[in-house]
Design an enzyme around this catalytic site. Structure first.
Site, PDB file in Angstrom:
ATOM      1  N   ASN A   1       2.782  -6.439  13.272  1.00 46.93           N
ATOM      2  CA  ASN A   1       2.380  -5.091  13.401  1.00 46.93           C
ATOM      3  C   ASN A   1       2.505  -4.644  14.853  1.00 46.93           C
ATOM      4  OD1 ASN A   1       1.071  -3.037  11.692  1.00 46.93           O
ATOM      5  ND2 ASN A   1      -0.388  -2.870  13.363  1.00 46.93           N
TER       6      ASN A   1
ATOM      7  N   ALA B   1       8.589  -4.237  12.570  1.00 45.03           N
ATOM      8  CA  ALA B   1       8.879  -4.876  11.222  1.00 45.03           C
ATOM      9  C   ALA B   1      10.357  -5.008  11.018  1.00 45.03           C
ATOM     10  CB  ALA B   1       8.113  -4.164  10.269  1.00 45.03           C
TER      11      ALA B   1
ATOM     12  N   GLY C   1       2.999  -4.328   9.041  1.00 49.48           N
ATOM     13  CA  GLY C   1       3.069  -2.714   9.119  1.00 49.48           C
ATOM     14  C   GLY C   1       1.864  -2.052   8.726  1.00 49.48           C
TER      15      GLY C   1
ATOM     16  N   GLN D   1       0.866  -1.200   0.222  1.00 45.52           N
ATOM     17  CA  GLN D   1      -0.158   0.034  -0.050  1.00 45.52           C
ATOM     18  C   GLN D   1       0.867   1.233   0.187  1.00 45.52           C
ATOM     19  OE1 GLN D   1      -3.631  -0.709   2.984  1.00 45.52           O
ATOM     20  NE2 GLN D   1      -1.812  -1.691   3.566  1.00 45.52           N
ATOM     21  N   ASN D   2       2.307   0.923   0.201  1.00 44.21           N
ATOM     22  CA  ASN D   2       2.981   2.224   0.393  1.00 44.21           C
ATOM     23  C   ASN D   2       3.352   2.828  -0.959  1.00 44.21           C
ATOM     24  OD1 ASN D   2       3.280   1.560   3.050  1.00 44.21           O
ATOM     25  ND2 ASN D   2       5.251   0.424   2.957  1.00 44.21           N
ATOM     26  N   VAL D   3       3.470   4.151  -0.937  1.00 43.85           N
ATOM     27  CA  VAL D   3       3.751   4.715  -2.295  1.00 43.85           C
ATOM     28  C   VAL D   3       5.205   5.435  -2.392  1.00 43.85           C
ATOM     29  CG1 VAL D   3       1.425   5.605  -2.595  1.00 43.85           C
ATOM     30  CG2 VAL D   3       2.707   6.956  -1.088  1.00 43.85           C
TER      31      VAL D   3
ATOM     32  N   HIS E   1      -1.603   1.249  -4.245  1.00 42.14           N
ATOM     33  CA  HIS E   1      -2.047   2.616  -4.270  1.00 42.14           C
ATOM     34  C   HIS E   1      -1.294   3.567  -5.002  1.00 42.14           C
ATOM     35  CE1 HIS E   1      -4.024   1.565  -0.346  1.00 42.14           C
ATOM     36  NE2 HIS E   1      -4.663   0.973  -1.249  1.00 42.14           N
TER      37      HIS E   1
ATOM     38  N   ASP F   1       0.595  -2.428  16.570  1.00 45.88           N
ATOM     39  CA  ASP F   1      -0.423  -2.422  17.506  1.00 45.88           C
ATOM     40  C   ASP F   1      -1.488  -3.407  16.936  1.00 45.88           C
ATOM     41  OD1 ASP F   1       0.128   1.152  16.869  1.00 45.88           O
ATOM     42  OD2 ASP F   1       0.447  -0.150  18.906  1.00 45.88           O
TER      43      ASP F   1
HETATM   44  C1  BV8 Z   1     -11.789   1.555  -3.758  1.00 47.48           C
HETATM   45  C2  BV8 Z   1      -3.052   6.958  -1.277  1.00 47.48           C
HETATM   46  C3  BV8 Z   1     -13.643   1.250  -5.278  1.00 47.48           C
HETATM   47  C4  BV8 Z   1      -2.517   8.320  -1.275  1.00 47.48           C
HETATM   48  C5  BV8 Z   1      -4.697   5.825   0.120  1.00 47.48           C
HETATM   49  C6  BV8 Z   1     -15.262  -1.406   1.643  1.00 47.48           C
HETATM   50  C7  BV8 Z   1     -15.629  -1.162   2.906  1.00 47.48           C
HETATM   51  C8  BV8 Z   1     -15.518   0.158   3.657  1.00 47.48           C
HETATM   52  C9  BV8 Z   1     -14.946   1.267   2.754  1.00 47.48           C
HETATM   53  C10 BV8 Z   1     -14.365   0.924   1.629  1.00 47.48           C
HETATM   54  C11 BV8 Z   1     -14.945  -0.262   0.823  1.00 47.48           C
HETATM   55  N1  BV8 Z   1     -14.213  -0.070  -0.399  1.00 47.48           N
HETATM   56  C12 BV8 Z   1     -13.870   1.154  -0.723  1.00 47.48           C
HETATM   57  C13 BV8 Z   1     -14.017   1.694   0.651  1.00 47.48           C
HETATM   58  C14 BV8 Z   1     -13.642   3.255   0.582  1.00 47.48           C
HETATM   59  C15 BV8 Z   1     -12.217   3.392   0.946  1.00 47.48           C
HETATM   60  C16 BV8 Z   1     -11.746   2.840   2.342  1.00 47.48           C
HETATM   61  O1  BV8 Z   1     -11.361   1.896   2.199  1.00 47.48           O
HETATM   62  N2  BV8 Z   1     -12.064   3.771   3.134  1.00 47.48           N
HETATM   63  C17 BV8 Z   1     -11.560   3.435   4.439  1.00 47.48           C
HETATM   64  C18 BV8 Z   1     -10.937   4.690   5.343  1.00 47.48           C
HETATM   65  C19 BV8 Z   1     -12.682   2.919   5.343  1.00 47.48           C
HETATM   66  N3  BV8 Z   1     -11.450   2.904  -0.172  1.00 47.48           N
HETATM   67  C20 BV8 Z   1     -11.058   3.437  -1.311  1.00 47.48           C
HETATM   68  O2  BV8 Z   1     -11.731   4.477  -1.504  1.00 47.48           O
HETATM   69  C21 BV8 Z   1     -10.062   2.682  -2.301  1.00 47.48           C
HETATM   70  N4  BV8 Z   1     -10.788   2.763  -3.605  1.00 47.48           N
HETATM   71  O3  BV8 Z   1     -12.073   0.952  -3.380  1.00 47.48           O
HETATM   72  O4  BV8 Z   1     -12.470   2.078  -5.047  1.00 47.48           O
HETATM   73  C22 BV8 Z   1     -14.524   1.993  -4.184  1.00 47.48           C
HETATM   74  C23 BV8 Z   1     -14.679   3.222  -3.962  1.00 47.48           C
HETATM   75  C24 BV8 Z   1     -15.732   3.946  -3.104  1.00 47.48           C
HETATM   76  C25 BV8 Z   1     -16.505   3.114  -2.437  1.00 47.48           C
HETATM   77  C26 BV8 Z   1     -16.607   1.708  -2.812  1.00 47.48           C
HETATM   78  C27 BV8 Z   1     -15.607   1.123  -3.663  1.00 47.48           C
HETATM   79  C28 BV8 Z   1      -8.991   3.361  -2.485  1.00 47.48           C
HETATM   80  C29 BV8 Z   1      -8.238   3.353  -1.166  1.00 47.48           C
HETATM   81  C30 BV8 Z   1      -6.773   3.896  -1.521  1.00 47.48           C
HETATM   82  C31 BV8 Z   1      -6.787   5.304  -0.751  1.00 47.48           C
HETATM   83  N5  BV8 Z   1      -5.360   5.850  -0.956  1.00 47.48           N
HETATM   84  N6  BV8 Z   1      -3.290   6.495  -0.094  1.00 47.48           N
HETATM   85  C32 BV8 Z   1      -1.701   8.538  -0.133  1.00 47.48           C
HETATM   86  O5  BV8 Z   1      -0.857   7.748   0.310  1.00 47.48           O
HETATM   87  O6  BV8 Z   1      -1.640  10.104   0.201  1.00 47.48           O
HETATM   88  S1  BV8 Z   1      -4.974   5.080   1.551  1.00 47.48           S
HETATM   89  C33 BV8 Z   1      -3.636   5.348   2.723  1.00 47.48           C
HETATM   90  O7  BV8 Z   1      -3.919   4.255   3.716  1.00 47.48           O
HETATM   91  C34 BV8 Z   1      -2.032   4.788   2.233  1.00 47.48           C
HETATM   92  O8  BV8 Z   1      -2.162   4.233   1.101  1.00 47.48           O
HETATM   93  C35 BV8 Z   1      -1.791   3.763   3.305  1.00 47.48           C
HETATM   94  O9  BV8 Z   1      -0.814   2.884   2.860  1.00 47.48           O
HETATM   95  C36 BV8 Z   1      -3.161   3.081   3.493  1.00 47.48           C
HETATM   96  C37 BV8 Z   1      -3.091   2.164   4.773  1.00 47.48           C
HETATM   97  O10 BV8 Z   1      -2.783   2.829   5.764  1.00 47.48           O
HETATM   98  P1  BV8 Z   1      -1.516   2.100   6.380  1.00 47.48           P
HETATM   99  O11 BV8 Z   1      -0.345   1.905   5.704  1.00 47.48           O
HETATM  100  O12 BV8 Z   1      -2.114   0.748   6.951  1.00 47.48           O
HETATM  101  O13 BV8 Z   1      -0.737   2.917   7.487  1.00 47.48           O
HETATM  102  P2  BV8 Z   1      -1.563   3.468   9.011  1.00 47.48           P
HETATM  103  O14 BV8 Z   1      -0.710   4.882   9.421  1.00 47.48           O
HETATM  104  O15 BV8 Z   1      -2.943   3.369   8.947  1.00 47.48           O
HETATM  105  O16 BV8 Z   1      -1.014   2.171   9.931  1.00 47.48           O
HETATM  106  C38 BV8 Z   1       0.378   1.889  10.131  1.00 47.48           C
HETATM  107  C39 BV8 Z   1       0.396   0.451  10.965  1.00 47.48           C
HETATM  108  O17 BV8 Z   1       1.606   0.350  11.198  1.00 47.48           O
HETATM  109  C40 BV8 Z   1      -0.027   0.607  12.201  1.00 47.48           C
HETATM  110  O18 BV8 Z   1      -1.291  -0.186  12.540  1.00 47.48           O
HETATM  111  C41 BV8 Z   1       1.017   0.641  13.220  1.00 47.48           C
HETATM  112  O19 BV8 Z   1       0.575  -0.066  14.454  1.00 47.48           O
HETATM  113  C42 BV8 Z   1       2.048   0.156  12.461  1.00 47.48           C
HETATM  114  N7  BV8 Z   1       3.402   0.156  12.801  1.00 47.48           N
HETATM  115  C43 BV8 Z   1       3.803   1.492  12.841  1.00 47.48           C
HETATM  116  N8  BV8 Z   1       5.363   1.413  13.214  1.00 47.48           N
HETATM  117  C44 BV8 Z   1       5.529   0.099  12.783  1.00 47.48           C
HETATM  118  C45 BV8 Z   1       4.147  -0.694  12.957  1.00 47.48           C
HETATM  119  N9  BV8 Z   1       4.248  -1.749  12.576  1.00 47.48           N
HETATM  120  C46 BV8 Z   1       5.528  -2.498  12.461  1.00 47.48           C
HETATM  121  N10 BV8 Z   1       6.695  -1.945  12.680  1.00 47.48           N
HETATM  122  C47 BV8 Z   1       6.703  -0.528  12.928  1.00 47.48           C
HETATM  123  N11 BV8 Z   1       7.911   0.049  12.998  1.00 47.48           N
END
Ligand code: BV8
Length: 227
Positions: A197, A215, A171, A85-87, A103, A199
């Site tokens: 992960n 990680a 992650g 998912q990383n960009v 993504h 958390d």
């Molecule tokens: C789509 C790009 C068709 C830009 C991003 C079904 C159900 C519910 C909602 C939806 C669904 N289908 C679609 C949706 C809507 C939406 C969605 O999912 N919304 C969510 C918020 C509910 N999805 C979409 O719109 C997708 N499109 O499905 O098209 C559609 C459209 C509309 C409606 C229906 C269908 C498009 C999704 C892509 C969005 N773009 N980013 C940019 O980067 O600026 S999302 C963004 O979040 C990033 O891409 C990122 O990669 C992604 C996920 O985040 P994470 O990578 O998990 O990062 P986060 O900070 O959240 O978590 C980090 C984790 O790491 C934590 O848990 C932490 O504990 C852990 N961590 C931290 N440090 C460490 C660690 N782990 C290990 N080691 C460490 N050191």
């Protein structure tokens, strides 16, 4: 499958952790077509700044260990598909080859008029927003909320999920769909599910093995133990 947590130890802020990328802006607005249409300069500057920070960062031990897993499995005649998912393209810089960018990428800019994609635009861009030769603007080559994931990325993902023996989620907060459904898609057909992960997430109670921690510590340890 990897998320922002894999790049955290390279110095790239995650999205949802405190002080994360999105604690400063409203992600559902900035990472959306509507946000770019309404504030092209601000959105372009935000992505350009993130791209610059990525270029200043280096892959960490987790990126390198994942590239090593790919090489070792290839030597054994196996396959390893890295869905990210990383960009930030740190997986590519660590040597991973079979990478699926779910993504898109911060390093790619797409003309709003022709769809032409470039990954060679100067960093930082000379102006925000950046006009394209065709008379449009260059938008970030990432998938915004409400946008479909690239067809080839989805196809490669479901092919890997349909055949893998092991699926790992590393992650990621497992809240963004459709990527958040991938582990269960593979587990439902018999793959062993592992989560690494910091958390707990919505899939922690559903995987076969949930390994809490960083990680960059755990993934290299996994390689050491496995080989
Ligand atoms: C789509 C790009 C068709 C830009 C991003 C079904 C159900 C519910 C909602 C939806 C669904 N289908 C679609 C949706 C809507 C939406 C969605 O999912 N919304 C969510 C918020 C509910 N999805 C979409 O719109 C997708 N499109 O499905 O098209 C559609 C459209 C509309 C409606 C229906 C269908 C498009 C999704 C892509 C969005 N773009 N980013 C940019 O980067 O600026 S999302 C963004 O979040 C990033 O891409 C990122 O990669 C992604 C996920 O985040 P994470 O990578 O998990 O990062 P986060 O900070 O959240 O978590 C980090 C984790 O790491 C934590 O848990 C932490 O504990 C852990 N961590 C931290 N440090 C460490 C660690 N782990 C290990 N080691 C460490 N050191």
């Amino acid at each position: 499958m990897t998320g922002a947590g894999v790049s955290a130890e390279s110095g790239i802020p995650t999205f949802r952790d405190k002080d994360g990328t999105w604690s400063k802006v409203d992600p559902m607005w900035f990472a959306s077509p509507e946000g770019f249409a309404a504030q092209p300069a601000d959105v372009t500057a935000w992505y350009d700044d993130r791209r610059r920070k990525c270029l200043d960062c280096a892959p960490n031990a987790a990126h390198h260990a994942l590239a090593e897993i790919e090489r070792r499995l290839a030597d054994l005649g196996g396959t390893f598909t890295l869905l990210t998912q990383n960009v930030d393209r740190l997986h590519h810089r660590a040597g991973s080859r079979n990478v699926v960018e779910l993504h898109g990428s911060l390093h790619v800019w797409r003309c709003t008029k022709t769809g032409e994609e470039r990954d060679d635009l100067p960093c930082p861009l000379p102006e925000h927003p950046m006009p394209s030769p065709a008379g449009g603007l260059y938008r970030p080559g990432v998938v915004w909320f409400g946008e479909m994931l690239p067809e080839d990325a989805l196809r490669a993902s479901y092919e890997a999920l349909a055949t893998c023996d092991i699926v790992m989620s590393i992650g990621t907060s497992a809240v963004v769909y459709p990527a958040a459904s991938f582990v269960e898609v593979a587990m439902e057909r018999g793959a062993v599910g592992i989560e690494i992960n910091k958390d707990a997430t919505p899939i922690t109670d559903r995987v076969d093995h949930a390994i809490p921690g960083a990680a960059a510590t755990i993934v290299p340890e996994l390689v050491r133990l496995a080989w």
